[in-house]
Design a protein around this motif. Structure first.
Motif, short mmCIF file in Angstrom:
data_model
loop_
_atom_site.label_atom_id
_atom_site.label_comp_id
_atom_site.label_asym_id
_atom_site.label_seq_id
_atom_site.Cartn_x
_atom_site.Cartn_y
_atom_site.Cartn_z
N TYR A 103 45.06 39.43 43.77
CA TYR A 103 45.86 38.33 43.23
C TYR A 103 45.43 37.00 43.86
O TYR A 103 45.23 36.01 43.16
N GLU A 104 45.27 36.96 45.17
CA GLU A 104 44.86 35.73 45.85
C GLU A 104 43.46 35.30 45.41
O GLU A 104 43.20 34.12 45.20
N LEU A 105 42.56 36.25 45.27
CA LEU A 105 41.20 35.95 44.82
C LEU A 105 41.20 35.33 43.43
O LEU A 105 40.57 34.29 43.20
N ILE A 106 41.93 35.93 42.51
CA ILE A 106 42.00 35.42 41.14
C ILE A 106 42.67 34.05 41.13
O ILE A 106 42.23 33.13 40.42
N THR A 107 43.71 33.87 41.90
CA THR A 107 44.40 32.58 41.96
C THR A 107 43.47 31.49 42.48
O THR A 107 43.44 30.38 41.95
N GLU A 108 42.69 31.78 43.50
CA GLU A 108 41.75 30.80 44.05
C GLU A 108 40.64 30.46 43.06
O GLU A 108 40.12 29.35 43.04
N ARG A 109 40.25 31.42 42.23
CA ARG A 109 39.17 31.21 41.26
C ARG A 109 39.66 30.59 39.96
O ARG A 109 38.86 30.30 39.09
N ALA A 110 40.96 30.39 39.80
CA ALA A 110 41.50 29.83 38.57
C ALA A 110 40.82 28.50 38.25
O ALA A 110 40.64 27.65 39.12
N GLY A 111 40.39 28.35 37.01
CA GLY A 111 39.73 27.13 36.59
C GLY A 111 38.24 27.11 36.82
O GLY A 111 37.55 26.18 36.44
N ARG A 112 37.71 28.14 37.46
CA ARG A 112 36.26 28.25 37.70
C ARG A 112 35.72 29.43 36.91
O ARG A 112 36.46 30.26 36.42
N SER A 113 34.42 29.51 36.86
CA SER A 113 33.80 30.61 36.13
C SER A 113 34.02 31.94 36.83
O SER A 113 33.85 32.06 38.04
N LEU A 114 34.40 32.90 36.05
CA LEU A 114 34.62 34.25 36.56
C LEU A 114 34.41 35.20 35.39
O LEU A 114 35.02 35.04 34.35
#
Length: 84
Positions: A13-24
Motif C-alpha cells: 500500500y505504501e509503495l503504491i501510494t508513493e508511486r501515485a502519479g508516476r509510471s508503474l
C-alpha cells in the motif's frame, strides 16, 4: 498469488501510494475483484485498488500467453529422475 500478511499488505500500500502519479506497470494475473481476498482487510484492498485504477490506463490483451512458448522442452524420455 498467495494472500498477504498485514505487514506485506501495508508495505505494498505504501509503495503504491508513493508511486501515485508516476509510471508503474503492473501485469496482473487476476481481475481486480479477485485480488481483494488476498488482503487482510477489505479497507486496504479497496484503497489500494482505488489508487491503482483512478489514474490508470488499462490495456486488455486477449490471446495465447507468451510464457508457454518460452518453456524449455523436456528431453524425450526424461522422467526427471537421476540415473544410478
Amino acid at each position: 498469488m498467495r494472500g498477504l500478511i498485514p505487514p506485506q499488505a501495508y508495505d505494498l500500500y505504501e509503495l503504491i501510494t508513493e508511486r501515485a502519479g508516476r509510471s508503474l506497470i503492473l501485469p496482473p494475473d487476476r481481475a481486480p475483484q479477485d485480488r481483494c481476498p488476498l488482503f487482510p482487510t477489505s479497507v486496504v484492498a479497496e484503497s489500494l485498488l482505488d489508487r491503482l485504477i483512478s489514474n490508470s490506463h488499462q490495456l486488455f490483451m486477449n490471446g495465447a500467453g507468451y510464457r508457454p512458448n518460452q518453456r524449455p522442452r523436456a528431453a524425450a524420455g526424461n522422467t526427471g529422475k537421476k540415473a544410478g
